[in-house]
Design a protein around this motif. Structure first.
Motif, PDB file in Angstrom:
ATOM      1  N   PHE A 160       0.816  -1.208   0.000  1.00  0.00           N
ATOM      2  CA  PHE A 160       0.000   0.000   0.000  1.00  0.00           C
ATOM      3  C   PHE A 160       0.853   1.263   0.000  1.00  0.00           C
ATOM      4  N   LYS A 161       2.007   1.213   0.642  1.00  0.00           N
ATOM      5  CA  LYS A 161       2.896   2.378   0.674  1.00  0.00           C
ATOM      6  C   LYS A 161       3.398   2.721  -0.727  1.00  0.00           C
ATOM      7  N   MET A 162       3.756   1.724  -1.483  1.00  0.00           N
ATOM      8  CA  MET A 162       4.204   1.939  -2.863  1.00  0.00           C
ATOM      9  C   MET A 162       3.054   2.476  -3.722  1.00  0.00           C
ATOM     10  N   PHE A 163       1.855   1.981  -3.481  1.00  0.00           N
ATOM     11  CA  PHE A 163       0.686   2.477  -4.205  1.00  0.00           C
ATOM     12  C   PHE A 163       0.434   3.947  -3.897  1.00  0.00           C
ATOM     13  N   LEU A 164       0.561   4.343  -2.625  1.00  0.00           N
ATOM     14  CA  LEU A 164       0.335   5.737  -2.249  1.00  0.00           C
ATOM     15  C   LEU A 164       1.354   6.673  -2.887  1.00  0.00           C
ATOM     16  N   ILE A 165       2.592   6.241  -2.947  1.00  0.00           N
ATOM     17  CA  ILE A 165       3.623   7.059  -3.589  1.00  0.00           C
ATOM     18  C   ILE A 165       3.329   7.205  -5.076  1.00  0.00           C
ATOM     19  N   GLY A 166       2.954   6.117  -5.716  1.00  0.00           N
ATOM     20  CA  GLY A 166       2.586   6.178  -7.127  1.00  0.00           C
ATOM     21  C   GLY A 166       1.361   7.034  -7.373  1.00  0.00           C
TER      22      GLY A 166
END
Length: 85
Positions: A51-57
């Motif tokens: 989810f952290k990678m998704f939020l950054i993207g």
């Protein structure tokens, strides 16, 4: 709700940033840069492993989308404004 907040936070920052940079460098080159950044950030969201990678993207999706919207309207106005005077 948190993902939408990241999206609009990116948009809030990029509206001012890309407007300033495009006035200095040029709108056409900035639009090309924004298109490349947008494609990369969408791929990051699509292939996010957490989810952290998704939020950054998703932050960068908003960053590029609002930066694109700000500049494309001005660019079209500069090009087509000659024909409607």
């Amino acid at each position: 709700p948190f993902a939408q907040s990241m999206f609009f936070l990116g948009g809030f920052i990029s509206g001012y940033l890309f407007s300033y940079i495009s006035s200095k460098i040029g709108r056409r080159s900035i639009l090309l840069l924004i298109s490349i950044m947008s494609a990369c950030s969408i791929l990051v969201c699509a292939f996010a492993v957490n989810f952290k990678m998704f939020l950054i993207g998703y932050f960068f999706v908003g960053f590029t989308l609002f930066g694109y919207e700000t500049n494309v309207y001005i660019y079209i106005g500069e090009i087509s404004g000659i024909f409607f005077i």
